[in-house]
Write an enzyme that holds these catalytic residues in place. Structure first.
Site, PDB file in Angstrom:
ATOM      1  N   LYS A 157      15.515  41.715  -5.172  1.00 27.77           N
ATOM      2  CA  LYS A 157      14.259  41.111  -5.789  1.00 27.77           C
ATOM      3  C   LYS A 157      12.853  41.146  -4.602  1.00 27.77           C
ATOM      4  O   LYS A 157      13.158  40.957  -3.736  1.00 27.77           O
ATOM      5  CB  LYS A 157      14.789  39.345  -5.354  1.00 27.77           C
ATOM      6  CG  LYS A 157      13.666  38.412  -5.780  1.00 27.77           C
ATOM      7  CD  LYS A 157      14.288  37.045  -5.602  1.00 27.77           C
ATOM      8  CE  LYS A 157      13.948  36.411  -4.552  1.00 27.77           C
ATOM      9  NZ  LYS A 157      14.397  34.868  -4.207  1.00 27.77           N
TER      10      LYS A 157
ATOM     11  N   ASP B  87      19.274  38.477  -3.935  1.00 26.31           N
ATOM     12  CA  ASP B  87      18.341  39.004  -3.219  1.00 26.31           C
ATOM     13  C   ASP B  87      19.005  39.421  -2.123  1.00 26.31           C
ATOM     14  O   ASP B  87      19.748  38.752  -1.288  1.00 26.31           O
ATOM     15  CB  ASP B  87      17.040  38.092  -3.007  1.00 26.31           C
ATOM     16  CG  ASP B  87      17.034  37.110  -1.946  1.00 26.31           C
ATOM     17  OD1 ASP B  87      17.148  37.585  -0.598  1.00 26.31           O
ATOM     18  OD2 ASP B  87      17.220  36.223  -2.108  1.00 26.31           O
TER      19      ASP B  87
ATOM     20  N   ASP C 242       0.872  -1.203  -0.067  1.00 28.80           N
ATOM     21  CA  ASP C 242       0.048  -0.131   0.028  1.00 28.80           C
ATOM     22  C   ASP C 242       0.948   1.374  -0.067  1.00 28.80           C
ATOM     23  O   ASP C 242       0.337   2.372   0.158  1.00 28.80           O
ATOM     24  CB  ASP C 242      -0.975  -0.075   1.429  1.00 28.80           C
ATOM     25  CG  ASP C 242      -0.199  -0.087   2.517  1.00 28.80           C
ATOM     26  OD1 ASP C 242       1.154  -0.088   2.623  1.00 28.80           O
ATOM     27  OD2 ASP C 242      -0.854  -0.147   3.714  1.00 28.80           O
ATOM     28  N   GLY C 243       2.107   1.287  -0.100  1.00 29.96           N
ATOM     29  CA  GLY C 243       2.939   2.237  -0.321  1.00 29.96           C
ATOM     30  C   GLY C 243       3.664   2.866   1.195  1.00 29.96           C
ATOM     31  O   GLY C 243       4.434   3.811   1.278  1.00 29.96           O
TER      32      GLY C 243
ATOM     33  N   ARG D 108       9.538  39.157  -4.291  1.00 32.97           N
ATOM     34  CA  ARG D 108       8.542  37.761  -4.611  1.00 32.97           C
ATOM     35  C   ARG D 108       7.358  37.929  -4.829  1.00 32.97           C
ATOM     36  O   ARG D 108       6.552  38.524  -3.938  1.00 32.97           O
ATOM     37  CB  ARG D 108       9.101  36.638  -3.763  1.00 32.97           C
ATOM     38  CG  ARG D 108       8.574  35.502  -4.027  1.00 32.97           C
ATOM     39  CD  ARG D 108       8.891  34.190  -3.292  1.00 32.97           C
ATOM     40  NE  ARG D 108      10.315  33.730  -3.673  1.00 32.97           N
ATOM     41  CZ  ARG D 108      10.757  32.904  -4.646  1.00 32.97           C
ATOM     42  NH1 ARG D 108       9.929  32.348  -5.337  1.00 32.97           N
ATOM     43  NH2 ARG D 108      12.074  32.480  -4.672  1.00 32.97           N
TER      44      ARG D 108
ATOM     45  N   HIS E 291      18.206  27.173   4.922  1.00 34.96           N
ATOM     46  CA  HIS E 291      17.762  28.572   4.456  1.00 34.96           C
ATOM     47  C   HIS E 291      17.952  29.618   5.395  1.00 34.96           C
ATOM     48  O   HIS E 291      18.408  30.792   4.985  1.00 34.96           O
ATOM     49  CB  HIS E 291      16.564  28.364   3.964  1.00 34.96           C
ATOM     50  CG  HIS E 291      16.237  29.676   3.070  1.00 34.96           C
ATOM     51  ND1 HIS E 291      16.740  30.213   2.129  1.00 34.96           N
ATOM     52  CD2 HIS E 291      15.021  30.321   3.453  1.00 34.96           C
ATOM     53  CE1 HIS E 291      15.974  31.357   1.687  1.00 34.96           C
ATOM     54  NE2 HIS E 291      14.950  31.379   2.528  1.00 34.96           N
TER      55      HIS E 291
HETATM   56  C1  R5P Z   1      15.692  33.000  -1.605  1.00 39.97           C
HETATM   57  O1  R5P Z   1      15.421  33.627  -0.492  1.00 39.97           O
HETATM   58  C2  R5P Z   1      16.429  31.872  -1.565  1.00 39.97           C
HETATM   59  O2  R5P Z   1      17.669  32.218  -1.205  1.00 39.97           O
HETATM   60  C3  R5P Z   1      16.754  31.567  -3.097  1.00 39.97           C
HETATM   61  O3  R5P Z   1      16.988  32.537  -4.038  1.00 39.97           O
HETATM   62  C4  R5P Z   1      15.272  30.953  -3.716  1.00 39.97           C
HETATM   63  O4  R5P Z   1      14.577  30.115  -2.432  1.00 39.97           O
HETATM   64  C5  R5P Z   1      15.421  30.321  -4.925  1.00 39.97           C
HETATM   65  O5  R5P Z   1      14.092  30.043  -5.371  1.00 39.97           O
HETATM   66  P1  R5P Z   1      13.807  30.078  -7.034  1.00 39.97           P
HETATM   67  O6  R5P Z   1      14.796  29.236  -7.543  1.00 39.97           O
HETATM   68  O7  R5P Z   1      12.298  29.435  -6.841  1.00 39.97           O
HETATM   69  O8  R5P Z   1      13.459  31.476  -7.444  1.00 39.97           O
END
Ligand code: R5P
Length: 322
Positions: free
Chosen positions: A197, A174, A42-43, A199, A135
């Site tokens: 940048k 960024d 079943d995975g 988002r 991150h």
């Molecule tokens: C942003 O804060 C990270 O450092 C990366 O720049 C980002 O997560 C990269 O995401 P994507 O390749 O989807 O633009």
């Protein structure tokens, strides 16, 4: 865990990245533990460690890369398995820490997923965590167990130095990446520039300004990860328009989801330098160079086992000395 562990190091590989696990094992000259990891019809995940690991210093090798949810649950089941088998100490080695971008409640009614990862690992039986370029470094605070946070920088720097890029300027795509970019700039004695940048959504970004001098300069564009490739490819494009000459992209984690490969291929970067924290899946971008973090992780594991410092690995890493 018992609180005490014996002389035996055990490397237990999940199924997320067998090649990296094998490279770490070869580098350390420590065999991978005999474990069976499969699936029930079943995975559901079916695990058995086929060796006695009682009292051992166990390291579970499992990046939380795609398929992240599968890899996460598998890691938790491995941790539980080791705890019930009386491992002496268990370290979750996650070369790539998934869900790290959800580290705070930046709008209403959203989870703090990075904290949920931490809660489950602690509950699951991890005594320590070893990871690379999370991150957000403050995720360490989600844990009340030791977290060792390594940087891919020394490994990437070794490759960048071999490229002999003349008069480089280090650029972050960024403002959140300034600290990382500054540390590369310092190591290379280079100038720093920033792409501003904004988002718009998970897959859409808008680039507005370049702060710093890039006209007529060779650029090394550094970031912690390429996910959809939007940030880095847009940054490379805007830098080229502002007069950048050679463009080297240097990134720790190549998640490469969605249209990342196509975006990288279409952007004006001359080299895309990544590490192997995440296995390559299917088509790779052209102009790709991969450096391995296996010696770095192997050395870190050996140091942890011997209760030696890990900060010696933060700035420079000479594979031949490891
Ligand atoms: C942003 O804060 C990270 O450092 C990366 O720049 C980002 O997560 C990269 O995401 P994507 O390749 O989807 O633009």
């Amino acid at each position: 865990m018992s609180g005490f562990y014996n002389d035996s190091i055990r490397l237990i590989a999940g199924t997320a990245h067998p090649d990296l696990a094998r490279s770490i094992s070869e580098h350390m000259d420590v065999p991978l533990c005999d474990a069976s990891i499969g699936r029930f019809p079943d995975g559901e995940i079916d695990i058995k460690i086929n060796e006695d690991i009682r009292g051992s210093d166990c390291f579970v090798l499992q990046p939380l890369c795609p398929p992240v949810n599968e890899n996460w649950i598998e890691l938790l089941l491995l941790l539980d398995c080791l705890r019930r088998a009386s491992a002496g100490r268990t370290t979750a080695v996650m070369p790539y820490y998934g869900y790290a971008r959800k580290d705070r409640k930046d709008e209403g009614r959203v989870p703090i997923s990075a904290k949920v990862v931490a809660n489950t690992l602690i509950q699951g039986g991890a005594d320590r965590v070893l990871t690379i370029d999370m991150h957000a470094a403050q995720i360490q605070g989600f844990y009340d167990i030791p977290v060792d946070h390594l940087y891919a920088k020394p490994v990437l720097l070794n490759a960048i130095r071999k490229m002999k890029v003349e008069n480089p300027v280090i650029v972050t795509p960024d403002v959140g990446g300034i600290k990382m970019a500054r540390s590369y700039a310092k190591a290379l004695g280079a100038d720093l520039a920033i792409v501003d940048k904004r988002r718009i959504s998970g897959s859409e970004i808008k680039l507005e300004h370049v702060i710093g001098e890039v006209d007529g300069r060779n650029v090394i564009l550094v970031d912690d990860m390429i996910s959809t490739g939007g940030s880095i490819s847009e940054a490379a494009t805007i830098l080229k328009k502002r007069g950048a000459k050679k463009i080297v992209i240097a990134v720790s984690h190549a998640v490469l989801c969605g249209s990342a490969v196509e975006r990288l291929d279409a952007c004006p970067a001359d080299i895309v330098l990544i590490t192997d924290t995440i296995p390559s899946r299917g088509v790779a971008p052209k102009r790709l160079e991969i450096v391995s973090v296996a010696p770095l992780l192997g050395t870190a594991i050996q140091n942890l086992h011997a209760s030696k410092s890990l900060s010696v690995l933060f700035d420079t890493f000479d594979e031949d000395d490891a």
